[in-house]
Design a protein around this motif. Sequence first.
Motif, PDB file in Angstrom:
ATOM      1  N   ASP A 383       0.976  -1.138  -0.142  1.00 52.26           N
ATOM      2  CA  ASP A 383      -0.003  -0.060   0.038  1.00 52.26           C
ATOM      3  C   ASP A 383       0.827   1.185  -0.037  1.00 52.26           C
ATOM      4  OD1 ASP A 383      -2.308  -1.428   0.014  1.00 52.26           O
ATOM      5  OD2 ASP A 383      -2.347  -1.666   2.201  1.00 52.26           O
ATOM      6  N   LYS A 384       1.867   1.247   0.816  1.00 55.60           N
ATOM      7  CA  LYS A 384       2.728   2.449   0.754  1.00 55.60           C
ATOM      8  C   LYS A 384       3.559   2.629  -0.337  1.00 55.60           C
ATOM      9  CE  LYS A 384       3.446   1.660   5.905  1.00 55.60           C
ATOM     10  NZ  LYS A 384       4.427   1.410   6.987  1.00 55.60           N
ATOM     11  N   GLU A 385       3.912   1.616  -0.890  1.00 53.78           N
ATOM     12  CA  GLU A 385       4.772   1.936  -2.212  1.00 53.78           C
ATOM     13  C   GLU A 385       3.897   2.464  -3.184  1.00 53.78           C
ATOM     14  OE1 GLU A 385       6.327  -1.904  -3.490  1.00 53.78           O
ATOM     15  OE2 GLU A 385       7.590  -2.157  -1.606  1.00 53.78           O
ATOM     16  N   THR A 386       2.416   1.827  -3.357  1.00 57.79           N
ATOM     17  CA  THR A 386       1.521   2.287  -4.262  1.00 57.79           C
ATOM     18  C   THR A 386       1.161   3.743  -4.138  1.00 57.79           C
ATOM     19  OG1 THR A 386       0.482   0.141  -4.573  1.00 57.79           O
ATOM     20  CG2 THR A 386      -0.748   1.841  -5.181  1.00 57.79           C
ATOM     21  N   LEU A 387       1.016   4.388  -2.693  1.00 58.77           N
ATOM     22  CA  LEU A 387       0.720   5.556  -2.405  1.00 58.77           C
ATOM     23  C   LEU A 387       1.917   6.318  -2.825  1.00 58.77           C
ATOM     24  CD1 LEU A 387      -1.285   5.329   0.909  1.00 58.77           C
ATOM     25  CD2 LEU A 387      -2.138   5.640  -1.294  1.00 58.77           C
ATOM     26  N   ASP A 388       2.869   5.964  -2.596  1.00 60.48           N
ATOM     27  CA  ASP A 388       4.273   6.677  -2.933  1.00 60.48           C
ATOM     28  C   ASP A 388       4.183   7.074  -4.566  1.00 60.48           C
ATOM     29  OD1 ASP A 388       4.861   6.920  -0.277  1.00 60.48           O
ATOM     30  OD2 ASP A 388       6.061   5.495  -0.269  1.00 60.48           O
ATOM     31  N   GLU A 389       3.810   6.224  -5.051  1.00 57.65           N
ATOM     32  CA  GLU A 389       3.776   6.250  -6.739  1.00 57.65           C
ATOM     33  C   GLU A 389       2.906   7.209  -7.141  1.00 57.65           C
ATOM     34  OE1 GLU A 389       3.418   2.577  -9.030  1.00 57.65           O
ATOM     35  OE2 GLU A 389       4.774   1.477  -7.656  1.00 57.65           O
ATOM     36  N   PHE A 390       1.877   7.528  -6.570  1.00 51.57           N
ATOM     37  CA  PHE A 390       0.722   8.555  -6.855  1.00 51.57           C
ATOM     38  C   PHE A 390       1.038   9.884  -6.177  1.00 51.57           C
ATOM     39  CE2 PHE A 390      -2.259   4.622  -7.574  1.00 51.57           C
ATOM     40  CZ  PHE A 390      -2.757   5.097  -8.408  1.00 51.57           C
ATOM     41  N   ALA A 391       1.931   9.735  -5.407  1.00 51.21           N
ATOM     42  CA  ALA A 391       2.243  11.220  -4.658  1.00 51.21           C
ATOM     43  C   ALA A 391       2.835  12.186  -5.831  1.00 51.21           C
ATOM     44  CB  ALA A 391       3.311  11.004  -3.682  1.00 51.21           C
ATOM     45  N   GLY A 392       3.450  11.662  -6.821  1.00 55.55           N
ATOM     46  CA  GLY A 392       4.104  12.441  -7.756  1.00 55.55           C
ATOM     47  C   GLY A 392       3.326  12.710  -9.091  1.00 55.55           C
ATOM     48  N   VAL A 393       2.064  12.064  -9.130  1.00 54.60           N
ATOM     49  CA  VAL A 393       1.467  12.191 -10.322  1.00 54.60           C
ATOM     50  C   VAL A 393       0.496  13.573 -10.491  1.00 54.60           C
ATOM     51  CG1 VAL A 393      -0.654  11.083 -11.537  1.00 54.60           C
ATOM     52  CG2 VAL A 393       1.063   9.709 -10.386  1.00 54.60           C
ATOM     53  N   LYS A 394       0.429  14.207 -11.557  1.00 51.63           N
ATOM     54  CA  LYS A 394      -0.287  15.317 -11.591  1.00 51.63           C
ATOM     55  C   LYS A 394      -1.317  15.046 -12.520  1.00 51.63           C
ATOM     56  CE  LYS A 394       4.092  18.521 -11.828  1.00 51.63           C
ATOM     57  NZ  LYS A 394       4.499  19.616 -12.358  1.00 51.63           N
ATOM     58  N   VAL A 395      -2.522  15.682 -11.808  1.00 53.67           N
ATOM     59  CA  VAL A 395      -3.742  15.359 -12.560  1.00 53.67           C
ATOM     60  C   VAL A 395      -4.274  16.844 -13.220  1.00 53.67           C
ATOM     61  CG1 VAL A 395      -6.073  14.625 -12.324  1.00 53.67           C
ATOM     62  CG2 VAL A 395      -4.505  13.585 -10.987  1.00 53.67           C
ATOM     63  N   GLU A 396      -4.538  16.979 -14.447  1.00 51.61           N
ATOM     64  CA  GLU A 396      -5.129  17.980 -14.987  1.00 51.61           C
ATOM     65  C   GLU A 396      -6.649  17.952 -15.048  1.00 51.61           C
ATOM     66  OE1 GLU A 396      -3.408  19.083 -18.770  1.00 51.61           O
ATOM     67  OE2 GLU A 396      -1.479  18.932 -17.979  1.00 51.61           O
ATOM     68  N   LEU A 397      -7.332  18.840 -14.548  1.00 53.13           N
ATOM     69  CA  LEU A 397      -8.759  18.888 -14.913  1.00 53.13           C
ATOM     70  C   LEU A 397      -9.446  19.875 -15.693  1.00 53.13           C
ATOM     71  CD1 LEU A 397      -9.644  19.375 -10.867  1.00 53.13           C
ATOM     72  CD2 LEU A 397      -9.460  17.239 -12.098  1.00 53.13           C
TER      73      LEU A 397
END
Length: 397
Positions: A383-397
């Motif tokens: 879970d922690k590894e997965t959340l760390d991967e998402f931390a740097g993801v930029k989402v454009e709305l």
Amino acid sequence: YVPADIYTRYLRLKGEEVIHIGGSDEHGVPITLKAKAEGITPQDVVDRYHSIIKKSFEEFGISFDIYSRTSSDIRTKTASEFFRKLYDKGVFIEKTTEQYYDEEAKQFLADRYITGTCPHCKNERAYGDQCEACGTSLNATDLINPKSAISGSVPVLRETKHWYLPLDKYEDFLRKWILEDHKEWKSNVYGQCKSWLDMGLQPRAVSRDLDWGVPVPVEGAEGKVLYVWFDAPIGYISNTKERWWKDPETKLVHFIGKDNIVFHCIVFPAMLKAEGSFILPENVPANEFLNLEGDKISTSRNWAVWLHEYLVDFPGKQDVLRYVLTANAPETKDNDFTWRDFQARNNNELVAVLGNFVNRAMVLTHKYFGGKVPACGELTEYDKETLDEFAGVKVEL
């Protein structure tokens, strides 16, 4: 009931204080017709069906906090007091009008005792208060070729006195409250209310000649009871009136069918406004009709899937029906319930799609996590590894 239950469960999960109320509507004319057909009293009929309905809802998982009945003592007392307060304030109009009378049965005919052809859609099985085919509200005198549902004879017009709620006096209030203050309501609800208001509201009788119901609590009203559309919604109030109905922080939401929009959005709010001390509905998310195999569901014609029979014929399958009714909910247009669709949704969606999803989740849980689901709030290394991967993801709305 299913949409109301979903909404109630959602609010509970959010931790909000909510009360889910409903009840058996026991003063309708179909009750008296059933009693006459079986040679028993209306009270015998409602006592039998209330217990069946209440038990069925419990088994079906409808999470009512209070499921009462319109024939209860507290509801009868509240309805009488409500009428009397409006009567003493001079709200009602007393009018003598001509209404249908059955000379063979020797009684005035309530709207549901009269059948005939709808002047709008030509349905030959319309009632004196409403056409169930097109949903139009009617007066008994609007029907073409009217007949008594008691004797089958052609009724005649006779004079009788009743009390009327002058809806026209509340038209400005309703127009602002609905058309300006509640534009967020569902388009079918908003549109039907606008149509009624644009046609101009007329006084509506709150009493009728009948021996089953709440007696009109004034002198000279012998043989007259409160009209069911007037006394039934007061059942919402009777069990919760002090704490919930008089607290301005309370939000009242009615889940109904489209044939009851006018009563919950126009008539009942006008009653509440006239009374003066109760809150008004916040929203009325009414659905359209759910037909059964191409024909409108009608309990009076016995064209329905009775819940207590379903629970016997499909033991343990409450959630299957809940799912199908939710997936097929007639939110913006009439939909159709068919047994073929019921079967297909069970096999193709619940068993195939949902079942496959559950199976994959179980397989992966055993493969990567020893078949154990982490406790709520406990993060695994994965879970922690997965959340760390998402931390740097930029989402454009």
